[in-house]
Each structure stands twice: as C-alpha cells, then as structure tokens.
Enzyme design. Sequence first.
Site, PDB file in Angstrom:
ATOM      1  N   PRO A   2       0.847  -1.209   0.000  1.00 17.19           N
ATOM      2  CA  PRO A   2       0.000   0.000   0.000  1.00 17.19           C
ATOM      3  C   PRO A   2       0.878   1.253   0.000  1.00 17.19           C
ATOM      4  CG  PRO A   2      -0.536  -1.450   1.852  1.00 17.19           C
ATOM      5  CD  PRO A   2       0.688  -1.997   1.208  1.00 17.19           C
ATOM      6  N   GLU A   3       0.597   2.152  -0.910  1.00 18.80           N
ATOM      7  CA  GLU A   3       1.326   3.421  -0.952  1.00 18.80           C
ATOM      8  C   GLU A   3       0.454   4.514  -0.334  1.00 18.80           C
ATOM      9  OE1 GLU A   3       4.101   4.592  -3.607  1.00 18.80           O
ATOM     10  OE2 GLU A   3       4.308   2.720  -4.694  1.00 18.80           O
TER      11      GLU A   3
END
Length: 287
Positions: A2-3
Amino acid sequence: MPELPEVETIARGLASRVTGDVIESVWLGSKPEPLKSTASDIVATLESKRIAGVRRVGKHIVFDLENGERASSPVSRKSRKKAHAGMPATTAQWIVHLGMTGRMLICKPDQAIEKHTHAVARLASGRELRFIDPRRFGRLSVAHGFQAQGAEPLEVELDLFVKLFRGRKTPIKSALLNQKLLRGVGNIYADESLFRAGIRPRRRAASLTRKELPRLCAAIQEVLREAITAGGSSVSDYVDADSEEGFFQLQHLIYGQEGEPCLVCKTPIKRVVIAGRSSHYCPKCQK
Ligand SMILES: [Zn+2]
C-alpha cells in the site's frame, strides 16, 4: 505494498468507523516481528483509551488516543472533565504501518480469526479491530507525541520542496523515495510523477532547474490527489478497512509499462534499476 493514497483511503475508512469508540482490551499474537513497541507498552497504551481520530502520516496510520471512558452520558462526561482537568486531550498514539501485506479489519467478535492475525482490539461498541499481516513486514507501535520525519508531500510548500532537493547528488528518483525528505512517496508514484514532470529518474536531484522543481512538486501532488480520489491503487491484492476488495486501480501511465509504447509519443518505455528499485521512463518525453 500500500502506498500513500491507499493508506490515506484506509485511514479515512477507519476514521469514519471507529472515531469515538473506546478500546476495552487488546490481544496480541506471539510473533515478535509486528511489534515495534513492547507488547506490554502497546497493551498499556491502548487499553481504556478513546479513539479521538485516525489520520495518515506519511505511510503510517495514526490513531490518536484520549484518556478516559466513553462520554455516553452527561454525568460521566462531567466527571471525566473533572478527573482530567488540565490534561491534554490527546495523550498517546497508536501507529500502524501496513508493510507489504498488512490490513486492518473491523468485524464482529464472532467472525473467525483469520490466520496471520497479530492483534485484536476489542471495542466498546462490540466490534473488533484486527490487524492481519501474512508477510509480517507491517509494524505496530505506540508513542506519546508522535512526530514523523520528512515533509508531507500533499502539503509541502514549494520553497521547502526546492530546499529539500536542491544540491542533492543522488538520482532524483532515490531522493523522492528518501523518507527523510518527503514522507510516503513510494516507487509507483515517484515514477508517475517524474513522467508527468518530464524528468528522467536517473538525473541528479542537483541538476533539476528552477523550472523543473516546481513542475515536479506539482506533478507529485497531482498524481497523489488523483489516486486518493480514485480510492487508491495497488498492484498487490489487499482490502480496505471494511474488508471489501477492489479499489479502483488508477491507470499507471509509466510504472510497470516496460516495452509498451509511451501514451504521449509512442516511444517504448524503458526500465532501469536505481538503488535496487525498478524505475520506468520514456526516453523521449523525459529529459
Ligand atoms: Zn513519451
């Protein structure tokens, strides 16, 4: 992994669901890796705390915790006020980093505990907040007065942005991934931002001109905002705070497109490795 946009989406999802709830008790698994603070510190910090809010800081999810019971009746609110007069409202933070495969799940207590569940917070509302992470790169910690390093990419002023990158001898791509400068810009969004700004990832940060730096700053904010609006994008499979799969995947114009024609000029997109990370760029559009 996840960014920033995914973490923002998850933090917003959590905020709307658990703000105001009280953590009654905490269970922690026996695997040591997910615990960045000691188990006893995490339990002592979380138990009997009210969740005042949930926010994203860089790629961390931060739960702001307050002392005291849930103010369910005017009487208890009054006595709570008296008991904690003069104390700051927010006393501690619970910090969650999702790593590669971590996720937060809000569910009923009778829902079967999934494999790789490392923490369960039982809430006064009767629900549970669970942290699940098969690959165990995620981290749980607690703090009193949490301060993240680096500037927030969505809020950074141009003056500061210029100051952060000017004079750096490293490739601009590495500088963008350096969390001490900007916090939360990951590999995908670094590549996308550099493509939009027309800057090659290998260029030394110090070589960026007075015209290119503002263009890059604007491109980063534009890309991140678009991805947040789209609900976050991800190349690995993960779910949001409610365990519903399927964030809309923002189309990557450059990331992962090696050999494909550039959408602007049709030149095949190139891939190079910079500081161990894949970087993608158009040799014609990016200088
Ligand atoms: Zn191109």
